[in-house]
Design a protein around this motif. Structure first.
Motif, mmCIF file in Angstrom:
data_model
loop_
_atom_site.group_PDB
_atom_site.id
_atom_site.type_symbol
_atom_site.label_atom_id
_atom_site.label_comp_id
_atom_site.label_asym_id
_atom_site.label_seq_id
_atom_site.Cartn_x
_atom_site.Cartn_y
_atom_site.Cartn_z
ATOM 1 N N UNK A 215 -3.825 -37.436 7.860
ATOM 2 C CA UNK A 215 -4.804 -36.510 8.411
ATOM 3 C C UNK A 215 -6.183 -37.064 8.078
ATOM 4 N N UNK A 216 -7.213 -36.724 8.862
ATOM 5 C CA UNK A 216 -8.556 -37.188 8.490
ATOM 6 C C UNK A 216 -8.935 -36.775 7.075
ATOM 7 N N UNK A 240 -2.564 -46.859 7.736
ATOM 8 C CA UNK A 240 -2.766 -45.666 8.566
ATOM 9 C C UNK A 240 -2.245 -45.938 9.972
ATOM 10 N N UNK A 241 -1.535 -44.963 10.511
ATOM 11 C CA UNK A 241 -1.018 -45.121 11.858
ATOM 12 C C UNK A 241 -1.136 -43.852 12.667
ATOM 13 N N UNK A 242 -1.238 -44.014 13.976
ATOM 14 C CA UNK A 242 -1.255 -42.888 14.915
ATOM 15 C C UNK A 242 -0.485 -43.314 16.153
ATOM 16 N N UNK A 248 -7.338 -39.939 20.019
ATOM 17 C CA UNK A 248 -8.390 -39.071 19.483
ATOM 18 C C UNK A 248 -8.178 -38.815 17.989
ATOM 19 N N UNK A 249 -6.909 -38.720 17.555
ATOM 20 C CA UNK A 249 -6.640 -38.529 16.132
ATOM 21 C C UNK A 249 -7.044 -39.767 15.342
ATOM 22 N N UNK A 254 -10.891 -42.850 11.780
ATOM 23 C CA UNK A 254 -11.835 -43.950 11.675
ATOM 24 C C UNK A 254 -13.264 -43.445 11.486
ATOM 25 N N UNK A 255 -13.560 -42.267 12.024
ATOM 26 C CA UNK A 255 -14.883 -41.673 11.788
ATOM 27 C C UNK A 255 -15.049 -41.287 10.320
ATOM 28 N N UNK A 256 -13.957 -40.801 9.702
ATOM 29 C CA UNK A 256 -14.039 -40.460 8.282
ATOM 30 C C UNK A 256 -14.263 -41.711 7.437
ATOM 31 N N UNK A 257 -13.734 -42.853 7.870
ATOM 32 C CA UNK A 257 -13.991 -44.110 7.169
ATOM 33 C C UNK A 257 -15.433 -44.568 7.391
ATOM 34 N N UNK A 258 -15.931 -44.382 8.615
ATOM 35 C CA UNK A 258 -17.328 -44.742 8.895
ATOM 36 C C UNK A 258 -18.281 -43.883 8.073
#
Length: 509
Positions: A215-216, A240-242, A248-249, A254-258
């Motif tokens: 999860x994010x 991490x996989x989706x 979108x998930x 990746x936004x949380x990593x950014x």
């Protein structure tokens, strides 16, 4: 044989039909396939594979299937004749067959996964390849590696391939920590619920690796804790996989990593394979992440807005309803955890309670433990010297026997009451109690001072070095860690080990 449905499906997938063509190639190669094996081999979601199977005429043998051999020529123009790109260490795997065999045995005998912790086991070859990739990308002799959660046993793979690496595992699952220590490969183990903090002895590492809840919130937390455990110049490896159906998930993660101001130095697609997780193709990418000068403040900001709901299942899933706050705290002088705002007593967070001794010395404490954080209960009790601790917990777990040296515990309405025992009289019991009364202190230091005090009371003397030597002989695992971060199986054996060192004083003083 009707190929129209297959061709339509491949046409709709466009460039991404490569994964479907790979699956079709495998179905046409004469082997029998089970659905789970085909999902994992192609790193394609179960739903997508099932769509392909509905369009292909199959023959079956039990739960396995394939395209009938007379029909395979009709599919030749649709197949992916070249295999997927090899990962960067595939050529090394044949040289470590003995390690792979050992890992296959270790994984088979390991504790089963817990769904409330989002456990899905990686394949033995995956953890071997992780160890090989770390060794190919970084210089491991003398380096310190932190495994932020290790249900997959990556730590053991690293020690088997690179025994000179210093490896520490931080995990909430007591079964995993005990299993790792049973292997006697030199892996250091630390207990932690990462929602409540990283153990103080789990810092200063060169590298960290984590396979967190997908999860994010889970990825953001585990990576933030991994970064806390690094020294400057370190790197984080993230699995991490989706599903290919839910980009979108992946974007949210990746936004949380950014948000942590990390550079993705490399992403190895489908590097990790799993027994299960078919919704994401039983596969996950491997990220190599590099911190920047802006990462540290971003980590602090991320942890300041921490949510304890990080999993996909159970009471701490991201979709679960917030836990109800306890209604009353009795005559407690201090409240720990989340309580109604109208209560007037001073209060502190659970994470703060575990991180450092409280500034005051309250005689009575009330601790609210929300569903999903029950594993922290023994440490929450060891984090104080209060005479009375009232714990509000919906489903209290069995308390370890070692706590009976400190508390008399009894069920109470909504939880349990823990009343502190008076100081014991025996020498070994006094030293053990001294250790457990100093939950935030370094265990070996408190033990050492306890032995020196016993020696003095017996009319003898004991130097610090002599005390350290006695402790090192029976409990080399205890160096640098506190009782709050010690796995319960270590605390369970502490009484006997303390007694051994006390008995040895007669030959030392």
């Amino acid at each position: 044989m009707d190929r129209e449905g297959v061709e339509h499906l491949l046409g709709e997938a466009g460039a991404d039909s490569r994964r479907l063509r790979h699956a079709l190639t495998l179905l046409c190669d004469g082997q029998w396939w089970a659905l789970a094996d085909l999902v994992r081999e192609t790193a394609t979601s179960r739903r997508t594979i099932e769509e392909l199977l509905r369009e292909v005429e199959l023959e079956r043998s039990g739960d396995r299937f394939r395209v009938p051999l007379p029909h395979t020529p009709g599919y030749q123009h649709l197949l992916a004749m070249a295999p997927p790109p090899e990962d960067p260490v595939a050529h090394l795997v044949p040289h470590y067959r003995h390690v792979l065999e050992r890992l296959e045995d270790l994984v088979a005998k390991a504790p089963r996964g817990r769904h409330v912790l989002d456990h899905v086991a990686a394949t033995p070859e995956t953890v071997l390849r992780r160890a090989l990739l770390l060794g190919a990308r970084f210089w491991l002799p003398g380096s310190r590696l932190l495994c932020v959660g290790d249900h997959d046993l990556t730590s053991l793979a690293v020690k088997l391939v690179h025994p000179e690496t210093d490896v520490t595992v931080v995990d909430i699952d007591e079964r995993i920590l005990a299993y790792l220590d049973e292997q006697d490969l030199g892996v250091r183990t630390r207990w932690a619920d990462l929602r409540l903090g990283l153990p103080p002895s789990a810092t200063g590492h060169d590298l960290a690796i984590t396979d967190p809840p997908y999860t994010p919130e889970g990825v953001g937390l585990f990576v933030a804790r991994a970064l806390e455990g690094l020294k400057p110049g370190g790197r984080v490896a993230l699995a991490y996989g989706a599903s290919e159906r839910t980009p979108a998930l992946a974007l949210k993660v990746q936004s949380s990593l950014a948000d942590l101001n990390l550079v993705s130095e490399a992403i190895y697609p489908d590097f990790n394979r799993y027994f299960g997780a078919e919704a994401i193709g039983s596969a996950a990418d491997l990220y190599l992440l590099c911190p920047t000068g802006k990462t540290r403040p971003a980590v602090t900001a991320r942890l300041d807005r921490l949510s304890t709901a990080i999993y996909t299942q159970g009471p701490q899933s991201v979709e679960s309803a917030p836990a109800a706050l306890p209604s009353a705290a009795g005559d407690a002088e201090l409240l720990v955890g989340d309580w109604p705002k109208e209560l007037t007593q001073p209060r502190t967070r659970l994470s703060t309670w575990l991180a450092k001794p409280h500034a005051t010395a309250p005689a009575s404490v009330a601790v609210a433990v929300p569903p999903g954080l029950e594993a922290a209960l023994p440490r929450l009790l060891l984090a104080t010297r209060a005479a009375h601790v009232r714990v509000l917990v919906t489903d209290p777990p069995p308390l370890p026997d070692v706590l009976s040296a400190v508390y008399t515990c009894a069920p109470a309405d909504g939880g349990l009451d823990a009343v502190r025992r008076p100081q014991p009289t025996g020498d070994a019991d006094l030293v053990l109690r001294r250790i457990l009364d100093n939950g935030h202190g370094k265990l070996a230091n408190t033990w050492r001072e306890g032995l020196i005090a016993v020696a003095r009371a017996q009319g003898g003397s004991l130097t610090k070095n002599e005390a350290r030597a006695l402790i090192g002989q029976v409990a080399p695992w205890c160096e640098a860690l506190t009782p709050l971060e010690a796995p319960l199986h270590r605390l369970a054996g502490l009484r006997a080990q303390v007694a051994t060192t006390v008995a040895a004083l007669s030959g030392t003083t």
